[in-house]
Design a protein around this motif. Structure first.
Motif, PDB file in Angstrom:
ATOM      1  N   LEU A  92       0.806  -1.210   0.000  1.00 15.89           N
ATOM      2  CA  LEU A  92       0.000   0.000   0.000  1.00 15.89           C
ATOM      3  C   LEU A  92       0.842   1.263   0.000  1.00 15.89           C
ATOM      4  CD1 LEU A  92      -2.678  -1.145   2.614  1.00 15.89           C
ATOM      5  CD2 LEU A  92      -2.920  -1.064   0.122  1.00 15.89           C
ATOM      6  N   TYR A  93       2.144   1.118  -0.067  1.00 11.06           N
ATOM      7  CA  TYR A  93       3.054   2.261  -0.030  1.00 11.06           C
ATOM      8  C   TYR A  93       2.827   3.155  -1.251  1.00 11.06           C
ATOM      9  CZ  TYR A  93       7.370   4.969   0.089  1.00 11.06           C
ATOM     10  OH  TYR A  93       8.280   5.982   0.119  1.00 11.06           O
ATOM     11  N   GLY A  94       2.796   4.464  -1.038  1.00  3.96           N
ATOM     12  CA  GLY A  94       2.743   5.407  -2.142  1.00  3.96           C
ATOM     13  C   GLY A  94       1.360   5.897  -2.497  1.00  3.96           C
ATOM     14  N   HIS A  95       0.319   5.310  -1.914  1.00  2.00           N
ATOM     15  CA  HIS A  95      -1.029   5.791  -2.196  1.00  2.00           C
ATOM     16  C   HIS A  95      -1.285   7.124  -1.499  1.00  2.00           C
ATOM     17  CE1 HIS A  95      -2.688   2.348  -4.297  1.00  2.00           C
ATOM     18  NE2 HIS A  95      -2.238   1.533  -3.367  1.00  2.00           N
ATOM     19  N   THR A  96      -2.038   7.998  -2.155  1.00  4.71           N
ATOM     20  CA  THR A  96      -2.580   9.136  -1.423  1.00  4.71           C
ATOM     21  C   THR A  96      -3.625   8.596  -0.448  1.00  4.71           C
ATOM     22  OG1 THR A  96      -4.405   9.531  -2.960  1.00  4.71           O
ATOM     23  CG2 THR A  96      -2.293  10.603  -3.464  1.00  4.71           C
ATOM     24  N   LEU A  97      -4.026   9.411   0.509  1.00  4.77           N
ATOM     25  CA  LEU A  97      -5.016   8.947   1.480  1.00  4.77           C
ATOM     26  C   LEU A  97      -6.344   8.636   0.795  1.00  4.77           C
ATOM     27  CD1 LEU A  97      -5.321   8.274   4.424  1.00  4.77           C
ATOM     28  CD2 LEU A  97      -5.931  10.666   4.872  1.00  4.77           C
ATOM     29  N   ASP A  98      -6.730   9.452  -0.180  1.00  2.00           N
ATOM     30  CA  ASP A  98      -7.965   9.177  -0.930  1.00  2.00           C
ATOM     31  C   ASP A  98      -7.890   7.817  -1.614  1.00  2.00           C
ATOM     32  OD1 ASP A  98      -7.740  12.011  -0.476  1.00  2.00           O
ATOM     33  OD2 ASP A  98      -9.360  12.321  -1.910  1.00  2.00           O
ATOM     34  N   GLU A  99      -6.766   7.555  -2.271  1.00  2.00           N
ATOM     35  CA  GLU A  99      -6.587   6.275  -2.965  1.00  2.00           C
ATOM     36  C   GLU A  99      -6.574   5.118  -1.983  1.00  2.00           C
ATOM     37  OE1 GLU A  99      -3.789   8.008  -6.618  1.00  2.00           O
ATOM     38  OE2 GLU A  99      -2.882   7.140  -4.818  1.00  2.00           O
ATOM     39  N   LEU A 100      -5.916   5.323  -0.856  1.00  2.00           N
ATOM     40  CA  LEU A 100      -5.804   4.267   0.144  1.00  2.00           C
ATOM     41  C   LEU A 100      -7.185   3.862   0.655  1.00  2.00           C
ATOM     42  CD1 LEU A 100      -3.793   2.574   1.813  1.00  2.00           C
ATOM     43  CD2 LEU A 100      -3.847   4.389   3.528  1.00  2.00           C
ATOM     44  N   ILE A 101      -8.060   4.846   0.849  1.00  2.00           N
ATOM     45  CA  ILE A 101      -9.416   4.548   1.312  1.00  2.00           C
ATOM     46  C   ILE A 101     -10.155   3.685   0.295  1.00  2.00           C
ATOM     47  CG2 ILE A 101     -11.682   5.610   1.723  1.00  2.00           C
ATOM     48  CD1 ILE A 101     -10.069   7.948   3.026  1.00  2.00           C
ATOM     49  N   LYS A 102     -10.058   4.052  -0.972  1.00  4.28           N
ATOM     50  CA  LYS A 102     -10.775   3.304  -2.012  1.00  4.28           C
ATOM     51  C   LYS A 102     -10.214   1.896  -2.168  1.00  4.28           C
ATOM     52  CE  LYS A 102     -11.987   7.506  -4.541  1.00  4.28           C
ATOM     53  NZ  LYS A 102     -11.819   8.291  -5.783  1.00  4.28           N
ATOM     54  N   VAL A 103      -8.899   1.764  -2.111  1.00  9.99           N
ATOM     55  CA  VAL A 103      -8.271   0.446  -2.257  1.00  9.99           C
ATOM     56  C   VAL A 103      -8.619  -0.452  -1.079  1.00  9.99           C
ATOM     57  CG1 VAL A 103      -6.053  -0.765  -2.270  1.00  9.99           C
ATOM     58  CG2 VAL A 103      -6.390   1.229  -3.736  1.00  9.99           C
ATOM     59  N   THR A 104      -8.516   0.076   0.142  1.00 11.37           N
ATOM     60  CA  THR A 104      -8.742  -0.759   1.321  1.00 11.37           C
ATOM     61  C   THR A 104     -10.219  -0.994   1.605  1.00 11.37           C
ATOM     62  OG1 THR A 104      -8.552   1.177   2.783  1.00 11.37           O
ATOM     63  CG2 THR A 104      -6.548  -0.100   2.387  1.00 11.37           C
ATOM     64  N   TYR A 105     -11.103  -0.188   1.019  1.00 11.25           N
ATOM     65  CA  TYR A 105     -12.538  -0.480   1.140  1.00 11.25           C
ATOM     66  C   TYR A 105     -12.849  -1.802   0.438  1.00 11.25           C
ATOM     67  CZ  TYR A 105     -17.606   0.172   1.063  1.00 11.25           C
ATOM     68  OH  TYR A 105     -18.958   0.011   1.228  1.00 11.25           O
ATOM     69  N   ASN A 106     -12.092  -2.082  -0.608  1.00 10.37           N
ATOM     70  CA  ASN A 106     -12.113  -3.411  -1.234  1.00 10.37           C
ATOM     71  C   ASN A 106     -13.523  -3.835  -1.643  1.00 10.37           C
ATOM     72  OD1 ASN A 106     -10.818  -5.788  -2.118  1.00 10.37           O
ATOM     73  ND2 ASN A 106     -11.268  -6.846  -0.187  1.00 10.37           N
ATOM     74  N   SER A 107     -14.229  -2.912  -2.317  1.00  8.96           N
ATOM     75  CA  SER A 107     -15.574  -3.200  -2.839  1.00  8.96           C
ATOM     76  C   SER A 107     -16.535  -3.684  -1.757  1.00  8.96           C
ATOM     77  CB  SER A 107     -15.485  -4.233  -3.973  1.00  8.96           C
ATOM     78  OG  SER A 107     -14.671  -3.760  -5.030  1.00  8.96           O
ATOM     79  N   GLY A 108     -16.417  -3.103  -0.568  1.00  5.86           N
ATOM     80  CA  GLY A 108     -17.334  -3.454   0.506  1.00  5.86           C
ATOM     81  C   GLY A 108     -16.855  -4.562   1.413  1.00  5.86           C
ATOM     82  N   ASN A 109     -15.659  -5.046   1.174  1.00  5.22           N
ATOM     83  CA  ASN A 109     -15.036  -6.052   2.052  1.00  5.22           C
ATOM     84  C   ASN A 109     -13.744  -5.464   2.606  1.00  5.22           C
ATOM     85  OD1 ASN A 109     -16.826  -8.473   1.489  1.00  5.22           O
ATOM     86  ND2 ASN A 109     -16.170  -7.934  -0.587  1.00  5.22           N
ATOM     87  N   PRO A 110     -13.863  -4.528   3.560  1.00  7.22           N
ATOM     88  CA  PRO A 110     -12.717  -3.710   3.962  1.00  7.22           C
ATOM     89  C   PRO A 110     -11.521  -4.518   4.449  1.00  7.22           C
ATOM     90  CG  PRO A 110     -14.756  -2.818   4.845  1.00  7.22           C
ATOM     91  CD  PRO A 110     -15.094  -4.164   4.279  1.00  7.22           C
ATOM     92  N   LEU A 111     -10.338  -4.044   4.049  1.00  5.42           N
ATOM     93  CA  LEU A 111      -9.086  -4.574   4.562  1.00  5.42           C
ATOM     94  C   LEU A 111      -8.839  -3.973   5.949  1.00  5.42           C
ATOM     95  CD1 LEU A 111      -6.878  -4.247   1.333  1.00  5.42           C
ATOM     96  CD2 LEU A 111      -8.295  -6.175   2.067  1.00  5.42           C
ATOM     97  N   PRO A 112      -7.911  -4.552   6.727  1.00  4.79           N
ATOM     98  CA  PRO A 112      -7.687  -4.063   8.093  1.00  4.79           C
ATOM     99  C   PRO A 112      -7.312  -2.585   8.174  1.00  4.79           C
ATOM    100  CG  PRO A 112      -6.659  -6.211   7.788  1.00  4.79           C
ATOM    101  CD  PRO A 112      -7.137  -5.772   6.437  1.00  4.79           C
ATOM    102  N   GLU A 113      -6.678  -2.068   7.124  1.00  2.69           N
ATOM    103  CA  GLU A 113      -6.225  -0.671   7.155  1.00  2.69           C
ATOM    104  C   GLU A 113      -7.343   0.329   6.914  1.00  2.69           C
ATOM    105  OE1 GLU A 113      -2.950  -3.397   5.949  1.00  2.69           O
ATOM    106  OE2 GLU A 113      -4.992  -3.047   5.228  1.00  2.69           O
TER     107      GLU A 113
END
Length: 262
Positions: free
Chosen positions: A95-116
Motif C-alpha cells: 500500500l506504499y505510495g497511495h494518497t489517502l484518498d486512494e488508500l481509502i478506495k483500495v482498502t474499502y475493497n468493494s465493501g469487504n474492507p481490509l484491516p487498514e
C-alpha cells in the motif's frame, strides 16, 4: 569514501562506501552492513501520514465546542487513528505510495474492507471535519452555493431540516455528509456508519458532521439535537463548502448556477 568507528550503529555512517572500504576503513562494521542490507525493505517505510492540525486554535470554536473537547477528540482520538494507520502500513508496503484518498478506495475493497480501512478513513474523515468548521461559522451560504442547495433541496430551510434529521436518525456511530453526486450532478445527503465515507462511492464530499459520541459528549452529553443545531447555526464553514464546490466543478458540470471561487 567514509570512515566511522566500529562501535557506532550503521545508521550514523555514510553508506556510499564500497565493500573494500567497509572492510578496510570499518573492520568492525560487517555486522552493521548486513543488518542495513536486511533492513532495506523495511527502511523505505519510515512514515506515511502525520496528524494534521485544525485550521484554527483549539479554543477558537468556543463556546460551541470547547478546547477540552478538541484536545481529546483531535489530540487523542484523531492521533490514535494516524498512529494506528502508520503501524499497519509498516507491515504492508504493498500500500506504499497511495494518497489517502486512494488508500481509502483500495482498502474499502468493494465493501469487504481490509484491516487498514478503518484507520485510513477515520484519518481522512477527521481532517475533513475540522476543515468543515470555522470560528464564526453557521448561518446561510451565499451566492452560487446557496442557489445550488435551493435547486437540489427546494429551499435552504428544507436542506437544513433534512441535515438535522439525518444526523438524529443515524443509528450508532457515524457521519452525516452533504455530497455532490457525479452522475446525478446534484447535492444529496448521505449517512455513513463507523468510518465509511462517500469517497468509496466516488461521491464528492462538501461538508460533514461527526456523530461519534466523543465528538460532542463533553459539551452536550446526550443532547445530540443541540449539538447538531449548534453545528448548523454557529460552526459549519460555508466558505470551505463553497471552495469544495468550486473545485468539484472541474469534474462535474453543474450548469447553472456556477459556484464562484471566493
Amino acid at each position: 569514501m567514509a570512515s566511522c568507528s566500529s562501535s557506532a550503529p550503521f545508521a550514523s555512517c555514510h553508506l556510499y562506501v564500497n565493500d573494500f572500504c567497509w572492510e578496510l576503513k570499518c573492520p568492525g562494521l560487517s555486522h552493521w552492513k548486513a543488518q542495513f542490507l536486511r533492513s532495506q525493505r523495511a527502511s523505505k517505510v519510515l512514515a506515511y501520514y502525520s496528524l494534521k492540525v485544525p485550521p484554527y486554535k483549539l479554543d477558537a470554536l468556543e463556546p460551541y465546542l470547547s478546547r477540552r473537547t478538541l484536545e481529546i477528540h483531535w489530540g487523542k482520538h484523531h492521533r490514535n487513528y494516524v498512529e494506528g494507520l502508520n503501524k499497519q502500513l509498516e507491515k504492508n508496503d504493498v500500500l506504499y505510495g497511495h494518497t489517502l484518498d486512494e488508500l481509502i478506495k483500495v482498502t474499502y475493497n468493494s465493501g469487504n474492507p481490509l484491516p487498514e480501512f478503518n484507520n485510513a478513513a477515520q484519518v481522512w474523515n477527521h481532517d475533513f471535519f475540522w476543515e468543515s468548521m470555522q470560528p464564526g461559522g453557521g448561518n446561510v451560504p451565499k451566492l452560487g452555493l446557496l442557489e445550488q442547495i435551493e435547486k437540489d433541496f427546494g429551499s435552504f430551510t428544507n436542506f437544513r431540516e433534512k441535515f438535522v434529521e439525518a444526523a438524529l436518525t443515524l443509528f450508532g456511530s457515524g457521519w452525516v455528509w452533504l455530497v455532490l453526486k457525479r452522475r446525478e450532478r446534484r447535492l444529496v445527503m448521505v449517512k455513513t456508519s463507523n468510518a465509511v465515507n462517500p469517497l468509496v462511492w466516488d461521491d464528492i464530499p462538501i461538508i460533514c458532521l461527526d456523530m461519534w459520541e466523543h465528538a460532542y459528549y463533553l459539551d452536550y452529553k446526550n443532547d445530540k439535537g443541540k449539538y447538531v443545531n449548534v453545528f448548523m447555526n454557529h460552526l459549519v464553514s460555508w466558505n470551505a463548502a463553497a471552495g469544495r464546490m468550486a473545485r468539484a466543478e472541474a469534474f462535474v458540470n453543474l450548469g447553472e448556477p456556477r459556484i464562484p471561487v471566493a
